[in-house]
Design a protein around this motif. Structure first.
Motif, PDB file in Angstrom:
ATOM      1  N   ARG A 548      20.583  11.659 -62.243  1.00  0.00           N
ATOM      2  CA  ARG A 548      19.249  10.661 -62.547  1.00  0.00           C
ATOM      3  C   ARG A 548      18.085  11.720 -62.030  1.00  0.00           C
ATOM      4  NH1 ARG A 548      19.904   5.311 -62.888  1.00  0.00           N
ATOM      5  NH2 ARG A 548      17.661   5.477 -63.901  1.00  0.00           N
ATOM      6  N   VAL A 549      16.853  11.943 -62.833  1.00  0.00           N
ATOM      7  CA  VAL A 549      16.026  12.957 -62.320  1.00  0.00           C
ATOM      8  C   VAL A 549      14.662  11.990 -62.247  1.00  0.00           C
ATOM      9  CG1 VAL A 549      14.531  14.707 -63.054  1.00  0.00           C
ATOM     10  CG2 VAL A 549      17.011  14.909 -63.568  1.00  0.00           C
ATOM     11  N   ILE A 550      14.112  12.197 -60.961  1.00  0.00           N
ATOM     12  CA  ILE A 550      12.705  11.639 -60.853  1.00  0.00           C
ATOM     13  C   ILE A 550      11.796  13.117 -60.645  1.00  0.00           C
ATOM     14  CG2 ILE A 550      11.315  10.208 -59.337  1.00  0.00           C
ATOM     15  CD1 ILE A 550      13.969   9.085 -58.111  1.00  0.00           C
ATOM     16  N   ALA A 551      10.771  13.152 -61.406  1.00  0.00           N
ATOM     17  CA  ALA A 551      10.064  14.289 -61.286  1.00  0.00           C
ATOM     18  C   ALA A 551       8.471  13.994 -61.016  1.00  0.00           C
ATOM     19  CB  ALA A 551      10.089  15.050 -62.772  1.00  0.00           C
ATOM     20  N   VAL A 552       8.089  14.731 -59.930  1.00  0.00           N
ATOM     21  CA  VAL A 552       6.782  14.789 -59.584  1.00  0.00           C
ATOM     22  C   VAL A 552       6.066  15.749 -60.305  1.00  0.00           C
ATOM     23  CG1 VAL A 552       4.883  14.792 -57.878  1.00  0.00           C
ATOM     24  CG2 VAL A 552       6.997  13.634 -57.505  1.00  0.00           C
ATOM     25  N   ALA A 553       5.216  15.729 -61.368  1.00  0.00           N
ATOM     26  CA  ALA A 553       4.770  16.670 -62.318  1.00  0.00           C
ATOM     27  C   ALA A 553       3.203  16.402 -62.463  1.00  0.00           C
ATOM     28  CB  ALA A 553       5.513  16.605 -63.560  1.00  0.00           C
ATOM     29  N   ASN A 554       2.837  17.589 -63.048  1.00  0.00           N
ATOM     30  CA  ASN A 554       1.132  17.650 -63.357  1.00  0.00           C
ATOM     31  C   ASN A 554       0.926  16.802 -64.705  1.00  0.00           C
ATOM     32  OD1 ASN A 554       1.049  20.866 -62.300  1.00  0.00           O
ATOM     33  ND2 ASN A 554       0.636  19.159 -61.246  1.00  0.00           N
ATOM     34  N   GLU A 555      -0.299  15.964 -64.955  1.00  0.00           N
ATOM     35  CA  GLU A 555      -0.794  15.253 -65.690  1.00  0.00           C
ATOM     36  C   GLU A 555      -0.769  16.040 -67.210  1.00  0.00           C
ATOM     37  OE1 GLU A 555      -3.698  12.356 -63.521  1.00  0.00           O
ATOM     38  OE2 GLU A 555      -4.438  14.264 -64.236  1.00  0.00           O
ATOM     39  N   GLY A 556      -0.261  15.817 -68.049  1.00  0.00           N
ATOM     40  CA  GLY A 556       0.036  16.590 -69.514  1.00  0.00           C
ATOM     41  C   GLY A 556       1.122  17.212 -69.710  1.00  0.00           C
ATOM     42  N   ASP A 557       1.992  17.370 -68.693  1.00  0.00           N
ATOM     43  CA  ASP A 557       3.170  17.963 -68.750  1.00  0.00           C
ATOM     44  C   ASP A 557       4.326  17.320 -69.822  1.00  0.00           C
ATOM     45  OD1 ASP A 557       5.659  19.372 -68.575  1.00  0.00           O
ATOM     46  OD2 ASP A 557       5.519  19.560 -66.289  1.00  0.00           O
ATOM     47  N   GLU A 558       4.131  17.505 -70.760  1.00  0.00           N
ATOM     48  CA  GLU A 558       5.103  16.709 -71.925  1.00  0.00           C
ATOM     49  C   GLU A 558       6.768  17.090 -71.657  1.00  0.00           C
ATOM     50  OE1 GLU A 558       3.490  16.888 -75.659  1.00  0.00           O
ATOM     51  OE2 GLU A 558       1.631  15.616 -75.003  1.00  0.00           O
ATOM     52  N   GLU A 559       6.950  18.601 -71.513  1.00  0.00           N
ATOM     53  CA  GLU A 559       8.273  19.139 -71.241  1.00  0.00           C
ATOM     54  C   GLU A 559       8.871  18.194 -70.305  1.00  0.00           C
ATOM     55  OE1 GLU A 559       8.871  23.572 -72.094  1.00  0.00           O
ATOM     56  OE2 GLU A 559       6.914  23.156 -71.099  1.00  0.00           O
ATOM     57  N   ILE A 560       8.531  17.997 -69.305  1.00  0.00           N
ATOM     58  CA  ILE A 560       9.186  17.383 -68.136  1.00  0.00           C
ATOM     59  C   ILE A 560       9.648  15.857 -68.550  1.00  0.00           C
ATOM     60  CG2 ILE A 560       7.129  16.457 -66.586  1.00  0.00           C
ATOM     61  CD1 ILE A 560      10.253  18.314 -65.395  1.00  0.00           C
ATOM     62  N   ALA A 561       8.736  15.190 -69.084  1.00  0.00           N
ATOM     63  CA  ALA A 561       8.846  13.532 -69.662  1.00  0.00           C
ATOM     64  C   ALA A 561      10.171  13.719 -70.473  1.00  0.00           C
ATOM     65  CB  ALA A 561       7.624  13.389 -70.517  1.00  0.00           C
ATOM     66  N   ARG A 562      10.375  14.890 -71.395  1.00  0.00           N
ATOM     67  CA  ARG A 562      11.446  15.056 -72.112  1.00  0.00           C
ATOM     68  C   ARG A 562      12.938  15.068 -71.555  1.00  0.00           C
ATOM     69  NH1 ARG A 562      14.143  19.260 -73.931  1.00  0.00           N
ATOM     70  NH2 ARG A 562      12.736  20.688 -73.330  1.00  0.00           N
ATOM     71  N   LEU A 563      12.794  15.487 -70.416  1.00  0.00           N
ATOM     72  CA  LEU A 563      13.976  15.746 -69.460  1.00  0.00           C
ATOM     73  C   LEU A 563      14.227  14.559 -68.190  1.00  0.00           C
ATOM     74  CD1 LEU A 563      13.448  19.546 -69.145  1.00  0.00           C
ATOM     75  CD2 LEU A 563      15.051  18.481 -70.564  1.00  0.00           C
ATOM     76  N   ALA A 564      13.322  14.153 -67.817  1.00  0.00           N
ATOM     77  CA  ALA A 564      13.324  13.361 -66.526  1.00  0.00           C
ATOM     78  C   ALA A 564      13.683  11.955 -66.942  1.00  0.00           C
ATOM     79  CB  ALA A 564      12.078  13.533 -65.729  1.00  0.00           C
ATOM     80  N   ASP A 565      14.147  11.202 -66.081  1.00  0.00           N
ATOM     81  CA  ASP A 565      14.311   9.590 -66.083  1.00  0.00           C
ATOM     82  C   ASP A 565      13.115   9.058 -65.985  1.00  0.00           C
ATOM     83  OD1 ASP A 565      17.339   9.000 -66.793  1.00  0.00           O
ATOM     84  OD2 ASP A 565      17.363  10.774 -65.155  1.00  0.00           O
ATOM     85  N   HIS A 566      12.394   9.593 -64.888  1.00  0.00           N
ATOM     86  CA  HIS A 566      10.983   8.891 -64.514  1.00  0.00           C
ATOM     87  C   HIS A 566      10.049  10.082 -64.059  1.00  0.00           C
ATOM     88  CE1 HIS A 566      13.025   5.073 -64.063  1.00  0.00           C
ATOM     89  NE2 HIS A 566      14.092   5.750 -63.228  1.00  0.00           N
ATOM     90  N   VAL A 567       8.795  10.101 -64.470  1.00  0.00           N
ATOM     91  CA  VAL A 567       7.797  11.011 -64.135  1.00  0.00           C
ATOM     92  C   VAL A 567       6.709  10.405 -63.556  1.00  0.00           C
ATOM     93  CG1 VAL A 567       6.346  13.067 -64.955  1.00  0.00           C
ATOM     94  CG2 VAL A 567       8.444  12.498 -66.058  1.00  0.00           C
ATOM     95  N   ILE A 568       6.345  11.002 -62.416  1.00  0.00           N
ATOM     96  CA  ILE A 568       5.127  10.482 -61.584  1.00  0.00           C
ATOM     97  C   ILE A 568       4.006  11.586 -61.902  1.00  0.00           C
ATOM     98  CG2 ILE A 568       4.254   9.835 -59.393  1.00  0.00           C
ATOM     99  CD1 ILE A 568       7.103   9.194 -58.396  1.00  0.00           C
ATOM    100  N   TYR A 569       3.072  11.291 -62.644  1.00  0.00           N
ATOM    101  CA  TYR A 569       2.245  12.276 -62.980  1.00  0.00           C
ATOM    102  C   TYR A 569       0.892  12.235 -61.988  1.00  0.00           C
ATOM    103  CZ  TYR A 569       4.032  12.947 -67.524  1.00  0.00           C
ATOM    104  OH  TYR A 569       4.952  13.557 -68.613  1.00  0.00           O
ATOM    105  N   ILE A 570       0.523  13.604 -61.525  1.00  0.00           N
ATOM    106  CA  ILE A 570      -0.677  13.551 -60.598  1.00  0.00           C
ATOM    107  C   ILE A 570      -1.472  14.791 -61.019  1.00  0.00           C
ATOM    108  CG2 ILE A 570       1.088  12.789 -58.597  1.00  0.00           C
ATOM    109  CD1 ILE A 570       1.224  15.721 -57.756  1.00  0.00           C
ATOM    110  N   PRO A 571      -2.523  14.746 -60.397  1.00  0.00           N
ATOM    111  CA  PRO A 571      -3.484  16.080 -60.986  1.00  0.00           C
ATOM    112  C   PRO A 571      -3.009  17.154 -60.494  1.00  0.00           C
ATOM    113  CG  PRO A 571      -4.735  14.016 -59.617  1.00  0.00           C
ATOM    114  CD  PRO A 571      -3.247  13.752 -59.634  1.00  0.00           C
ATOM    115  N   SER A 572      -3.559  18.236 -61.350  1.00  0.00           N
ATOM    116  CA  SER A 572      -3.122  19.522 -61.031  1.00  0.00           C
ATOM    117  C   SER A 572      -4.172  20.165 -60.050  1.00  0.00           C
ATOM    118  CB  SER A 572      -3.431  20.309 -62.576  1.00  0.00           C
ATOM    119  OG  SER A 572      -2.640  19.927 -63.570  1.00  0.00           O
ATOM    120  N   ALA A 573      -3.525  21.198 -59.611  1.00  0.00           N
ATOM    121  CA  ALA A 573      -4.392  21.999 -58.333  1.00  0.00           C
ATOM    122  C   ALA A 573      -3.793  23.072 -58.404  1.00  0.00           C
ATOM    123  CB  ALA A 573      -4.382  21.173 -57.227  1.00  0.00           C
ATOM    124  N   ALA A 574      -4.507  24.204 -57.661  1.00  0.00           N
ATOM    125  CA  ALA A 574      -3.978  25.369 -57.128  1.00  0.00           C
ATOM    126  C   ALA A 574      -2.810  25.472 -56.372  1.00  0.00           C
ATOM    127  CB  ALA A 574      -5.317  26.341 -56.590  1.00  0.00           C
TER     128      ALA A 574
END
Length: 614
Positions: A548-574
């Motif tokens: 089971r995959v929980i991903a912490v990813a950047n807003e707008g990352d659609e690729e990770i949404a296709r693969l993960a069971d859950h995505v927590i989207y957070i703002p991008s940064a350097a």
């Protein structure tokens, strides 16, 4: 470890002692007890919380209401299981002396054998009880001694660490305290004095305090106090003004201190930067190290020593310092550093990191580094702490009091201090003023981005519901976020008691992949940086094994949404500031899983806030 509180004055002592112990329960909560002096010594103690002790005291004798002097203790067990008999205070056989103790007496076994040969009987399994019988033995053999002298002579026989308070019916107008490796602070009131293992129980009564140093003793009466060394040399002590208010150690409407401290981070992050940074023109000033900047810049290498969460901050500091300042960095567990023979000299800089400024292993690493001639820089949160006093220079994190045992806001504050240090060291070396300004602007945006992440609280709670019964969990990250994976795993195991491990994502194939099945949640830290494609490949490998995959990813990352069971989207940064963002949802996820499991997140089992013993 453990909490100490004491009072002498004109007010009833018991409410002050109990109130102080409640504020100190984050330091230990296996058992609690008090001893009060009112011509004789009355001792009341039991296994369990301070609240349970308070209920039991309501049925106790009337002497409690009259007592205007006393000591109290809340315990984190070292020697002997949590029980009534092992609770503090410990007393002499005739009940005339009561003692509370933080620390470990390393030669307690030999002392116990000797005292038994003299006819002393022991009522507990603790190392601490040895001390009260040792004081009794010395004092009884020389009745003309003062209590102070009896305690001083006893301490000459002791190996190990201690913070002690002693009262006695034989000398009922004073409290004798001493420290070696375990902190003690004296609060100065008007005709009354307060004693504690940290300032939390004192601040509601007075802001004027005196910190004892290692090897010092104090005798406290209603008329004042005097400080000497254990070697009987008088010491003049400066008075420090506490820099926080009572409101900062209250829950402020939150269910737990940990949740409050998670939500405080946008503010505490700004406090770390306040007065140190001008984001618009790339200005950074770290006043605490200014006199040593040239020596730090010229260092052959930097060694970072810390424990637990602070060690994880140090790992992020390694990435920051090497990238920005181009100085080689090593990160050591302080507990390992102190027991080897590290190669250090005057060309090295050692940075020690500790929230409390009292961590025993980190203090030992500090002292070893100084012995070998290295410059020692401290990063800590507590003004007046031992690390703040013993390092050559340093920086406070200004995170405010952190009561929750599992560190949250102190971690992010430490990372920001290391970020600022890295930029200061990079000036005229590896980064232009323009580059520094850009990195500071990225840092300046972090508090607002963290506020946006905190708005995901309800979503993270729903994710937590799905994994509340998990028995294992794997956290994976790369680059700057590998230490965040370690920290996320530590938070989960600390407060929910679920086994969790953090790994560099590329190392999954070198062992941990054998654990992955349909019951194994895997948390990926997946920012859209140079490692993003590699992380996606790792996610695919987990999915192919039914993990089971929980991903912490950047807003707008659609690729990770296709693969993960859950995505927590957070703002991008350097990349260098992403740890400050990615750790926030991991703190929240751990908190919610733990509370759903019915765990006490502020007081996790077997843990204490400040580890002042080995």
């Amino acid at each position: 470890m453990c909490g100490i509180v004491g009072y002498i004055g004109s007010r009833p002592a018991v409410p002050i002692l109990l109130g102080g112990l409640k504020r100190l329960e984050y330091r230990g909560y296996d058992s609690a007890g008090i001893a009060v002096g009112n011509g004789s010594v009355g001792v009341f103690k039991q296994k369990g919380s301070v609240g349970a002790l308070e209920v039991a005291l309501q049925a106790s004798s009337s002497m409690l209401g009259d007592a205007t002097m006393g000591i109290g203790h809340t315990r984190w067990a070292t020697h002997g299981d949590p029980s009534d008999r092992n609770s503090h205070p410990h007393t002499s056989m005739d009940g005339s002396i009561a003692l509370i103790h933080n620390g470990i007496i390393e030669n307690y076994s030999a002392l116990r054998t000797e005292l038994r040969s003299q006819g002393f009987e022991f009522a507990s399994d603790t190392d601490s009880e040895v001390l009260v019988h040792l004081i009794d033995s010395i004092w009884s053999s020389c009745p003309e001694l003062s209590m102070e002298e009896a305690v001083r002579k006893a301490l000459h026989h002791v190996d190990g660490a201690y913070g002690i308070c002693v009262i006695s019916g034989r000398d009922p107008q004073r409290i004798v305290v001493a420290r070696k490796g375990s902190p003690l602070v004296i609060g100065l009131g008007d005709g009354e004095f307060f004693i504690a293992s940290d300032a939390a129980p004192i601040v509601e009564h007075t802001k004027k305090v005196v910190y004892l140093s290692d090897g010092e003793m104090a005798v406290v009466t209603r008329d004042g106090y005097h400080v000497k060394t254990v070697g009987n040399e008088a010491r003049e002590k400066s008075v420090t003004e506490l820099d926080f208010d009572l409101e900062e150690i209250e829950k402020g409407g939150f269910e737990h201190f940990m949740l409050k401290e998670i939500f405080e981070q946008p503010v505490t992050m700004q406090e770390v930067m306040r007065g140190r940074v001008r984001h618009e023109d790339g200005f950074v000033r770290l006043g605490g190290i200014e006199d040593y900047l040239d020596r730090i810049r010229d260092a052959r290498r930097i060694v970072i020593c810390a424990c637990g969460t602070s060690w994880h901050a140090g790992l992020i500091g390694e990435y920051l310092l090497e990238e920005f300042a181009r100085i080689p960095v090593e990160v050591d567990y302080a507990s390992e550093f102190r027991y080897r023979n590290p190669i250090l000299d005057e060309h090295d800089v050692v940075i020690v990191i500790s929230q409390s400024g009292e961590t025993a292993d980190t203090l030992a690493a500090l002292r070893l580094a100084k012995e070998k001639g290295a410059l020692v820089v401290g990063i800590c949160n507590v003004v007046g702490s031992t690390i703040a006093r013993e390092t050559h220079c340093g920086m406070y994190t200004h995170a405010g009091p952190e009561i929750g045992v599992a560190s949250t806001k102190a971690f992010t504050a430490q990372v920001i201090v290391l970020y600022l240090l890295s930029l200061v060291l990079s000036k005229d070396r590896s980064l232009s003023r323009h580059d520094i300004s850009l990195y500071l602007r990225e840092l300046g945006e972090v508090p607002e981005k963290v506020s946006r992440i905190l708005e995901l609280n309800d979503q993270i709670l729903e994710i937590a519901r799905e994994y509340v019964d998990s028995r294992n969990c794997l956290y994976l990250g790369r680059g700057y976020n590998f230490p965040v994976a370690l920290e996320g795993a530590l938070k989960l195991k600390e407060i929910s008691y679920i086994h969790a491990e953090g790994y560099p994502a590329a190392e999954m194939k070198h062992g941990p992949i054998a654990l992955i099945d349909k019951d194994m949640p895997v948390v990926f830290i997946a920012p859209q940086d140079a490692t993003h494609g590699k992380i996606l490949s790792n996610v695919e490998e987990v999915r192919s094994r039914k993990g089971r995959v929980i991903a912490v990813a950047n807003e707008g990352d659609e690729e990770i949404a296709r693969l993960a069971d859950h995505v927590i989207y957070i703002p991008s940064a350097a990349a260098p500031v992403t740890p400050l963002l990615n750790v926030i949802p991991l703190q929240m996820l751990s908190y919610h899983i733990a509370t759903l499991r019915g765990c006490n997140v502020d007081r996790p089992r077997n843990l204490a806030k400040s580890v002042t013993v080995e």
